[in-house]
Design an enzyme around this catalytic site. Structure first.
Site, PDB file in Angstrom:
ATOM      1  CB  THR A   1      -0.920  -0.010   1.233  1.00 28.44           C
ATOM      2  OG1 THR A   1      -1.774  -1.138   1.121  1.00 28.44           O
ATOM      3  CG2 THR A   1      -1.754   1.250   1.348  1.00 28.44           C
TER       4      THR A   1
ATOM      5  CE1 TYR B   1      -5.557   0.212  -0.297  1.00 26.04           C
ATOM      6  CE2 TYR B   1      -3.655  -0.633  -1.496  1.00 26.04           C
ATOM      7  CZ  TYR B   1      -4.425  -0.591  -0.357  1.00 26.04           C
ATOM      8  OH  TYR B   1      -4.088  -1.358   0.736  1.00 26.04           O
TER       9      TYR B   1
ATOM     10  CB  SER C   1       2.760  -8.034   1.581  1.00 22.44           C
ATOM     11  OG  SER C   1       1.631  -7.919   2.428  1.00 22.44           O
TER      12      SER C   1
ATOM     13  CB  THR D   1       0.458  -3.542   6.343  1.00 23.84           C
ATOM     14  OG1 THR D   1      -0.829  -3.601   5.713  1.00 23.84           O
ATOM     15  CG2 THR D   1       1.062  -2.161   6.222  1.00 23.84           C
ATOM     16  CG  ASP D   2      -2.669  -7.465   3.762  1.00 16.53           C
ATOM     17  OD1 ASP D   2      -3.305  -7.681   2.719  1.00 16.53           O
ATOM     18  OD2 ASP D   2      -2.984  -6.577   4.581  1.00 16.53           O
TER      19      ASP D   2
ATOM     20  CE  LYS E   1      -3.104  -4.909   8.132  1.00 21.08           C
ATOM     21  NZ  LYS E   1      -3.038  -4.850   6.646  1.00 21.08           N
TER      22      LYS E   1
ATOM     23  CD  GLU F   1      -3.361 -35.511  25.988  1.00 28.84           C
ATOM     24  OE1 GLU F   1      -3.095 -36.316  26.898  1.00 28.84           O
ATOM     25  OE2 GLU F   1      -3.928 -35.846  24.933  1.00 28.84           O
TER      26      GLU F   1
HETATM   27  N1  DGL Z   1      -2.295  -5.704  -0.572  1.00 26.29           N
HETATM   28  C1  DGL Z   1      -1.979  -5.459   0.833  1.00 26.29           C
HETATM   29  C2  DGL Z   1      -0.477  -5.667   1.059  1.00 26.29           C
HETATM   30  O1  DGL Z   1       0.311  -5.382   0.140  1.00 26.29           O
HETATM   31  C3  DGL Z   1      -2.322  -4.069   1.211  1.00 26.29           C
HETATM   32  C4  DGL Z   1      -2.098  -3.829   2.651  1.00 26.29           C
HETATM   33  C5  DGL Z   1      -1.041  -2.784   2.889  1.00 26.29           C
HETATM   34  O2  DGL Z   1       0.051  -2.771   2.275  1.00 26.29           O
HETATM   35  O3  DGL Z   1      -1.314  -1.992   3.782  1.00 26.29           O
HETATM   36  O4  DGL Z   1      -0.112  -6.108   2.145  1.00 26.29           O
END
Ligand code: DGL
Length: 371
Positions: free
Chosen positions: A57, A71, A104, A137-138, A210, A330
């Site tokens: 992002t 986006y 990501s 961020t993902d 996250k 266990e």
């Molecule tokens: N497509 C997500 C990523 O690249 C967007 C999330 C982000 O970058 O904030 O992780």
């Protein structure tokens, strides 16, 4: 799930950035690292920080300034990211490389290895004092933790992302990038392990995760806290106590692939069939994201035991998001290990590296207690 616009937006954005005098590369799936321009001599005492861009992002673009969740990730290149924050040049000599330009969620083991090897190669040079990686961020925490376990240097490595695209009102990417470079340039950032900088916080890659789908303060270390904050100056106020970077047991320079490790979620009425599927697909390890303290239903435990008998390593983690999964007789009788305080996605990163050294459950447990 963020809808992603088609490359048309990328094209418009490219025109906008070119018009603004920024050179940038529209979304490219896989681009070899351009050789970074030789950094200028450190005549002014400023450190040399390399920025390795992977997309996300922070490099995202949307058709409207009010679009914060719809986006195209990875729409602009590293040069445009740097040129959007000229103040970076007041804190470091920066040069950029585009490793990949992806969301990501598409980061994979091959790219992870390529990125980590590039980081280690750059840090070997006196010409590099610190590295910033821009990332979606993902799955940012997985990449950051992998680097925490594989970087063979105490020089600062800082991973940064953003929750709003570069075109949005209140885009957080420029300030996150500036803060990340400032942290990577800070002498006190040395030896602290891989760091994650977003939203004016400095977090340890070992502790941060996250926690929110869209909020700017999504990255949290709820139990162990942040290790620092940025408020014009940089304030470190905590340390991460686990083995990392220079003390790592894990070597990747000769590795060209990582073992397949899958994650299976535990839930009411679950069964053993997902374990069987993982074994059939060639997994060498399984992380079980169990309810509570890594609890397994009888059916799930049956699947886990069958997986161990097929030669896999099985580690109990937790779906709760916090706390320590403790060893338990266990489960230990079935050679099932415990992830300590690693969440499932980070436990997978550690187990992949552990399996490059051993399949012995006792040694694997030692790694989970140390890293
Ligand atoms: N497509 C997500 C990523 O690249 C967007 C999330 C982000 O970058 O904030 O992780």
């Amino acid at each position: 799930m963020k809808k992603q616009f088609m490359p048309f937006i990328t094209f418009i954005t490219a025109l906008l950035f070119i018009a603004a005098g920024c050179s940038q590369s529209p979304q490219a799936k896989e681009t070899p690292p351009r050789m970074a321009a030789a950094a200028p001599a450190k005549k002014d005492g400023l450190p040399n920080v390399k920025i390795l861009a992977t997309g996300g992002t922070i490099a995202g673009a949307a058709p409207s300034k009010t679009s914060a969740t719809e986006y195209t990730a990875g729409a602009i290149g590293v040069d445009a990211l740097i040129q959007a924050v000229p103040e970076i040049k007041e804190v470091a000599h920066v040069s950029g490389e585009q490793v990949v330009n992806i969301g990501s969620q598409n980061m994979n083991n091959e790219t992870l290895l390529k990125l980590a090897k590039r980081v280690n190669k750059l840090l070997k040079s006196d010409d590099t004092d610190g590295i910033v990686i821009t990332h979606g961020t993902d799955t940012l925490e997985e990449t950051a933790y992998f680097l925490n376990l594989t970087v063979k240097s105490d020089k600062p490595v800082v991973v940064a992302g953003s929750m709003r695209p570069s075109t949005a009102i209140g885009a957080d990417g420029p300030s996150n990038l500036y803060n990340a470079v400032k942290t990577a340039a800070a002498p006190d950032a040395k030896g602290k392990g891989t760091l994650v900088v977003l939203n004016d916080r400095i977090a340890s890659a070992r502790y941060v995760t996250k926690t929110n789908t869209t909020a700017a303060d999504t990255f949290k270390s709820e139990e162990m806290g942040y290790i620092g904050t940025i408020a014009d100056d940089i304030y470190f106020n905590n340390i991460m106590t686990r083995k990392h970077t220079k003390d790592t047991d894990f070597k990747i320079d000769k590795l060209d692939k990582l073992p397949q490790v899958d994650i299976i979620y535990g839930y009411q009425n679950d069964g053993s069939y997902l374990f069987e599927a993982a074994v059939k697909s060639g997994a060498q390890g399984i992380i079980f994201a169990g309810p509570g303290n890594g609890s397994m239903s009888d059916a799930a435990q049956k699947g886990a035991v069958k997986s161990v008998k097929s030669g896999l390593a099985v580690v109990r983690s937790t779906r709760t998001g916090n706390g320590t999964v403790t060893p338990n007789r266990e489960y230990e009788k079935d050679h099932l290990t415990a992830s300590n305080s690693l969440n499932p996605q980070k436990a997978r990163i550690l187990l992949m590296l552990a399996l490059t050294k051993t399949h012995d459950p006792k040694r694997i447990q030692t790694y989970f207690n140390e890293y």
